[in-house]
Design a protein around this motif. Structure first.
Motif, short mmCIF file in Angstrom:
data_model
loop_
_atom_site.label_atom_id
_atom_site.label_comp_id
_atom_site.label_asym_id
_atom_site.label_seq_id
_atom_site.Cartn_x
_atom_site.Cartn_y
_atom_site.Cartn_z
N SER A 60 0.85 -1.19 0.00
CA SER A 60 0.00 0.00 0.00
C SER A 60 0.89 1.24 0.00
O SER A 60 1.88 1.28 0.73
N VAL A 61 0.53 2.23 -0.80
CA VAL A 61 1.19 3.53 -0.80
C VAL A 61 0.08 4.57 -0.76
O VAL A 61 -0.69 4.68 -1.72
N ASN A 62 -0.01 5.29 0.35
CA ASN A 62 -1.08 6.26 0.55
C ASN A 62 -0.50 7.65 0.72
O ASN A 62 0.72 7.82 0.83
N ASP A 63 -1.35 8.66 0.79
CA ASP A 63 -0.86 10.04 0.87
C ASP A 63 -0.14 10.36 2.17
O ASP A 63 0.47 11.42 2.29
N ASN A 64 -0.12 9.43 3.12
CA ASN A 64 0.61 9.70 4.37
C ASN A 64 2.11 9.81 4.13
O ASN A 64 2.84 10.32 4.96
N VAL A 65 2.59 9.37 2.95
CA VAL A 65 4.00 9.57 2.62
C VAL A 65 4.30 11.05 2.43
O VAL A 65 5.46 11.46 2.43
N MET A 66 3.24 11.88 2.29
CA MET A 66 3.41 13.32 2.12
C MET A 66 2.59 14.10 3.15
O MET A 66 2.22 15.23 2.92
N GLY A 67 2.25 13.48 4.27
CA GLY A 67 1.55 14.17 5.34
C GLY A 67 0.04 14.02 5.34
O GLY A 67 -0.64 14.53 6.22
N GLY A 68 -0.52 13.33 4.36
CA GLY A 68 -1.96 13.12 4.32
C GLY A 68 -2.41 12.05 5.30
O GLY A 68 -1.59 11.42 5.98
N VAL A 69 -3.72 11.84 5.36
CA VAL A 69 -4.27 10.87 6.30
C VAL A 69 -5.22 9.87 5.63
O VAL A 69 -6.02 9.22 6.30
N SER A 70 -5.13 9.75 4.32
CA SER A 70 -5.95 8.75 3.62
C SER A 70 -5.44 7.35 3.97
O SER A 70 -4.28 7.17 4.34
N GLU A 71 -6.33 6.38 3.84
CA GLU A 71 -6.00 5.00 4.17
C GLU A 71 -6.46 4.09 3.04
O GLU A 71 -7.58 4.21 2.56
N GLY A 72 -5.62 3.20 2.63
CA GLY A 72 -5.98 2.21 1.62
C GLY A 72 -5.16 0.97 1.81
O GLY A 72 -4.02 1.03 2.30
N GLY A 73 -5.72 -0.14 1.45
CA GLY A 73 -5.00 -1.39 1.59
C GLY A 73 -5.65 -2.48 0.77
O GLY A 73 -6.54 -2.22 -0.04
N PHE A 74 -5.22 -3.70 0.98
CA PHE A 74 -5.71 -4.82 0.18
C PHE A 74 -5.69 -6.09 1.01
O PHE A 74 -5.08 -6.15 2.08
N ARG A 75 -6.35 -7.08 0.46
CA ARG A 75 -6.31 -8.41 1.05
C ARG A 75 -6.59 -9.42 -0.06
O ARG A 75 -7.19 -9.08 -1.08
N ILE A 76 -6.12 -10.64 0.13
CA ILE A 76 -6.48 -11.74 -0.75
C ILE A 76 -7.75 -12.34 -0.15
O ILE A 76 -7.76 -12.74 1.02
N THR A 77 -8.82 -12.40 -0.92
CA THR A 77 -10.10 -12.86 -0.41
C THR A 77 -10.19 -14.39 -0.41
O THR A 77 -9.36 -15.07 -1.02
N ASP A 78 -11.21 -14.91 0.24
CA ASP A 78 -11.48 -16.34 0.22
C ASP A 78 -11.79 -16.83 -1.19
O ASP A 78 -11.62 -18.00 -1.49
N ASP A 79 -12.24 -15.91 -2.06
CA ASP A 79 -12.53 -16.24 -3.46
C ASP A 79 -11.30 -16.16 -4.34
O ASP A 79 -11.40 -16.22 -5.56
N LYS A 80 -10.12 -15.96 -3.73
CA LYS A 80 -8.83 -15.91 -4.44
C LYS A 80 -8.74 -14.72 -5.37
O LYS A 80 -8.28 -14.82 -6.51
N THR A 81 -9.19 -13.56 -4.88
CA THR A 81 -9.06 -12.31 -5.60
C THR A 81 -8.30 -11.32 -4.73
O THR A 81 -8.20 -11.50 -3.51
N LEU A 82 -7.75 -10.28 -5.34
CA LEU A 82 -7.09 -9.20 -4.61
C LEU A 82 -8.10 -8.08 -4.47
O LEU A 82 -8.60 -7.56 -5.47
N GLU A 83 -8.44 -7.71 -3.24
CA GLU A 83 -9.43 -6.67 -2.98
C GLU A 83 -8.74 -5.44 -2.41
O GLU A 83 -8.05 -5.51 -1.41
N PHE A 84 -8.95 -4.30 -3.07
CA PHE A 84 -8.41 -3.02 -2.64
C PHE A 84 -9.56 -2.19 -2.10
O PHE A 84 -10.63 -2.11 -2.70
#
Length: 144
Positions: A47-71
């Motif tokens: 994950s690369v979010n705006d907190n690298v520049m002082g922001g506070v947005s949040e984002g991430g991912f996970r591999i689901t039980d259905d074998k997909t990547l969810e962002f």
């Protein structure tokens, strides 16, 4: 609410973009670039979010039980922020001889972006393509 105000508490919940697979193709041949059938595939993403520049947005991912990547994530305009993203680790994707990248995606109706960057460079050597999603519908997006 005025999004240009630096002290706004405006928070937008966005982003459910699910990748079933990512591959490349040169008709008729194709090969997978990312396959999420094994949870170990998550080690190639970050994950690369705006907190690298002082922001506070949040984002991430996970591999689901259905074998997909969810962002998924939340975008905040506080502290002049406003982005959340996931990226793969730098890798040689072996694109020589292929002319199309095919992504199988399901989204929320928003437009997302696929960014491809040349190895060991920054944005000056990149290609960006929009990924228009249809809410809750799997679709194949082909990027030349």
């Amino acid at each position: 609410m005025n999004p240009s105000t630096s002290h706004t508490a405006w928070m937008v919940t966005i982003l459910v973009l699910v990748f079933g697979s990512i591959g490349i193709a040169a008709e008729p041949a194709s090969k997978p670039v990312s396959d999420f059938s094994d949870a170990a595939a998550a080690k190639n993403w970050l994950s690369v979010n705006d907190n690298v520049m002082g922001g506070v947005s949040e984002g991430g991912f996970r591999i689901t039980d259905d074998k997909t990547l969810e962002f998924s994530g939340k975008i905040s305009l506080d502290n002049q922020g406003g982005f959340a993203s996931i990226r793969t680790q730098s890798a040689d994707l072996g694109l020589d001889g292929f002319d199309t990248i095919a992504l199988r995606v399901k989204g929320d109706g928003r437009t997302y972006y696929l960014d491809l960057r040349a190895a060991k460079t920054f944005a000056a050597a990149s290609y960006r393509a929009p990924l228009k999603t249809q809410k809750d519908t799997w679709q194949e997006v082909r990027v030349p």
